[in-house]
Design a protein around this motif. Structure first.
Motif, PDB file in Angstrom:
ATOM      1  N   GLN A   1       0.861  -1.179   0.000  1.00 35.58           N
ATOM      2  CA  GLN A   1       0.000   0.000   0.000  1.00 35.58           C
ATOM      3  C   GLN A   1       0.897   1.228   0.000  1.00 35.58           C
ATOM      4  O   GLN A   1       1.816   1.338   0.816  1.00 35.58           O
ATOM      5  CB  GLN A   1      -0.907   0.001   1.225  1.00 35.58           C
ATOM      6  CG  GLN A   1      -1.869   1.158   1.234  1.00 35.58           C
ATOM      7  CD  GLN A   1      -2.902   1.053   2.338  1.00 35.58           C
ATOM      8  OE1 GLN A   1      -2.954   0.074   3.059  1.00 35.58           O
ATOM      9  NE2 GLN A   1      -3.706   2.074   2.461  1.00 35.58           N
TER      10      GLN A   1
ATOM     11  N   LYS B   1      -6.076   3.541  -0.149  1.00 31.14           N
ATOM     12  CA  LYS B   1      -6.776   2.980  -1.307  1.00 31.14           C
ATOM     13  C   LYS B   1      -5.945   2.998  -2.588  1.00 31.14           C
ATOM     14  O   LYS B   1      -6.473   3.025  -3.682  1.00 31.14           O
ATOM     15  CB  LYS B   1      -8.120   3.678  -1.520  1.00 31.14           C
ATOM     16  CG  LYS B   1      -9.062   3.520  -0.347  1.00 31.14           C
ATOM     17  CD  LYS B   1     -10.385   4.172  -0.615  1.00 31.14           C
ATOM     18  CE  LYS B   1     -11.288   4.035   0.603  1.00 31.14           C
ATOM     19  NZ  LYS B   1     -12.582   4.636   0.401  1.00 31.14           N
ATOM     20  N   LYS B   2      -4.597   2.981  -2.441  1.00 25.29           N
ATOM     21  CA  LYS B   2      -3.686   2.910  -3.586  1.00 25.29           C
ATOM     22  C   LYS B   2      -2.621   1.866  -3.275  1.00 25.29           C
ATOM     23  O   LYS B   2      -1.920   1.952  -2.282  1.00 25.29           O
ATOM     24  CB  LYS B   2      -3.057   4.262  -3.860  1.00 25.29           C
ATOM     25  CG  LYS B   2      -4.069   5.278  -4.352  1.00 25.29           C
ATOM     26  CD  LYS B   2      -3.423   6.581  -4.672  1.00 25.29           C
ATOM     27  CE  LYS B   2      -4.341   7.630  -5.206  1.00 25.29           C
ATOM     28  NZ  LYS B   2      -5.691   7.669  -4.849  1.00 25.29           N
TER      29      LYS B   2
ATOM     30  N   GLY C   1      -0.662  -1.089 -10.718  1.00 31.94           N
ATOM     31  CA  GLY C   1      -1.112  -0.129  -9.727  1.00 31.94           C
ATOM     32  C   GLY C   1      -2.616  -0.245  -9.575  1.00 31.94           C
ATOM     33  O   GLY C   1      -3.338  -0.318 -10.571  1.00 31.94           O
ATOM     34  N   ILE C   2      -3.069  -0.282  -8.345  1.00 35.08           N
ATOM     35  CA  ILE C   2      -4.497  -0.435  -8.072  1.00 35.08           C
ATOM     36  C   ILE C   2      -4.953   0.744  -7.232  1.00 35.08           C
ATOM     37  O   ILE C   2      -4.392   1.019  -6.176  1.00 35.08           O
ATOM     38  CB  ILE C   2      -4.767  -1.753  -7.321  1.00 35.08           C
ATOM     39  CG1 ILE C   2      -4.213  -2.938  -8.107  1.00 35.08           C
ATOM     40  CG2 ILE C   2      -6.254  -1.927  -7.053  1.00 35.08           C
ATOM     41  CD1 ILE C   2      -4.162  -4.228  -7.326  1.00 35.08           C
ATOM     42  N   SER C   3      -5.979   1.445  -7.729  1.00 32.12           N
ATOM     43  CA  SER C   3      -6.579   2.537  -6.960  1.00 32.12           C
ATOM     44  C   SER C   3      -8.048   2.224  -6.768  1.00 32.12           C
ATOM     45  O   SER C   3      -8.539   1.183  -7.193  1.00 32.12           O
ATOM     46  CB  SER C   3      -6.396   3.869  -7.681  1.00 32.12           C
ATOM     47  OG  SER C   3      -7.191   3.908  -8.836  1.00 32.12           O
ATOM     48  N   GLU C   4      -8.742   3.138  -6.141  1.00 30.26           N
ATOM     49  CA  GLU C   4     -10.164   2.943  -5.862  1.00 30.26           C
ATOM     50  C   GLU C   4     -10.982   2.816  -7.152  1.00 30.26           C
ATOM     51  O   GLU C   4     -11.949   2.069  -7.212  1.00 30.26           O
ATOM     52  CB  GLU C   4     -10.682   4.113  -5.021  1.00 30.26           C
ATOM     53  CG  GLU C   4     -12.084   3.945  -4.541  1.00 30.26           C
ATOM     54  CD  GLU C   4     -12.519   5.086  -3.643  1.00 30.26           C
ATOM     55  OE1 GLU C   4     -13.714   5.142  -3.329  1.00 30.26           O
ATOM     56  OE2 GLU C   4     -11.685   5.915  -3.251  1.00 30.26           O
ATOM     57  N   LYS C   5     -10.560   3.522  -8.195  1.00 30.11           N
ATOM     58  CA  LYS C   5     -11.358   3.563  -9.422  1.00 30.11           C
ATOM     59  C   LYS C   5     -10.750   2.812 -10.605  1.00 30.11           C
ATOM     60  O   LYS C   5     -11.413   2.638 -11.614  1.00 30.11           O
ATOM     61  CB  LYS C   5     -11.600   5.012  -9.832  1.00 30.11           C
ATOM     62  CG  LYS C   5     -12.423   5.776  -8.826  1.00 30.11           C
ATOM     63  CD  LYS C   5     -12.683   7.176  -9.284  1.00 30.11           C
ATOM     64  CE  LYS C   5     -13.514   7.912  -8.256  1.00 30.11           C
ATOM     65  NZ  LYS C   5     -13.788   9.277  -8.650  1.00 30.11           N
ATOM     66  N   SER C   6      -9.480   2.395 -10.517  1.00 31.33           N
ATOM     67  CA  SER C   6      -8.879   1.758 -11.685  1.00 31.33           C
ATOM     68  C   SER C   6      -7.738   0.816 -11.310  1.00 31.33           C
ATOM     69  O   SER C   6      -7.218   0.851 -10.204  1.00 31.33           O
ATOM     70  CB  SER C   6      -8.349   2.823 -12.647  1.00 31.33           C
ATOM     71  OG  SER C   6      -7.258   3.492 -12.069  1.00 31.33           O
TER      72      SER C   6
ATOM     73  N   SER D   1      -4.051  -0.162 -13.160  1.00 29.97           N
ATOM     74  CA  SER D   1      -3.165   0.293 -14.237  1.00 29.97           C
ATOM     75  C   SER D   1      -1.953  -0.616 -14.363  1.00 29.97           C
ATOM     76  O   SER D   1      -1.350  -1.007 -13.370  1.00 29.97           O
ATOM     77  CB  SER D   1      -2.664   1.716 -13.949  1.00 29.97           C
ATOM     78  OG  SER D   1      -3.741   2.593 -13.773  1.00 29.97           O
TER      79      SER D   1
END
Length: 116
Positions: free
Chosen positions: A49, A53-54, A69-74, A76
């Protein structure tokens, strides 16, 4: 008479819960065996982390090692690890890292191996 009737009801409840628990345990083992028979196409090697939320994850998909890469909305794609030496180091340190520090341990061991 009331006490014996109450004991009988309690005994029925305990027996019912025991049977239900047995069925649930049986189903759990059954589905676990089915899941283990299927080959794993994706494996999460490590996650870290970096902010709320990233997350950055090191994953293996069909034999290829990727960094995402993982975020709340996507989600990548960041890079693909193509260096075979690094991939071998990741595979060798996977067991050690699970027991002692995860992502940080892997990055440090990769850095140390790269300096040699």
């Amino acid at each position: 008479m009331y006490e014996s009737n109450m004991a009988y009801i309690i005994l029925k409840i305990v027996a019912s819960f025991s049977i239900l628990l047995g069925v649930l345990l049986f189903l759990h083992r059954f589905f676990k065996k089915i899941d283990n028979k299927n080959p794993k196409l994706m494996r999460i090697i490590a996650t870290q982390q970096i902010a709320p939320k990233k997350i950055i994850s090191l994953i293996e998909i069909c034999g290829e090692t990727l960094v995402i890469g993982i975020s709340e909305k996507s989600i990548s794609f960041l890079t693909k690890i193509e260096d075979k030496k690094i991939e071998e180091i990741i595979k060798r340190t996977n067991d050690k890292a699970q027991n002692s520090g995860g992502f940080k341990f892997k990055v440090l061991s990769l850095k140390q191996k790269g300096n040699k």
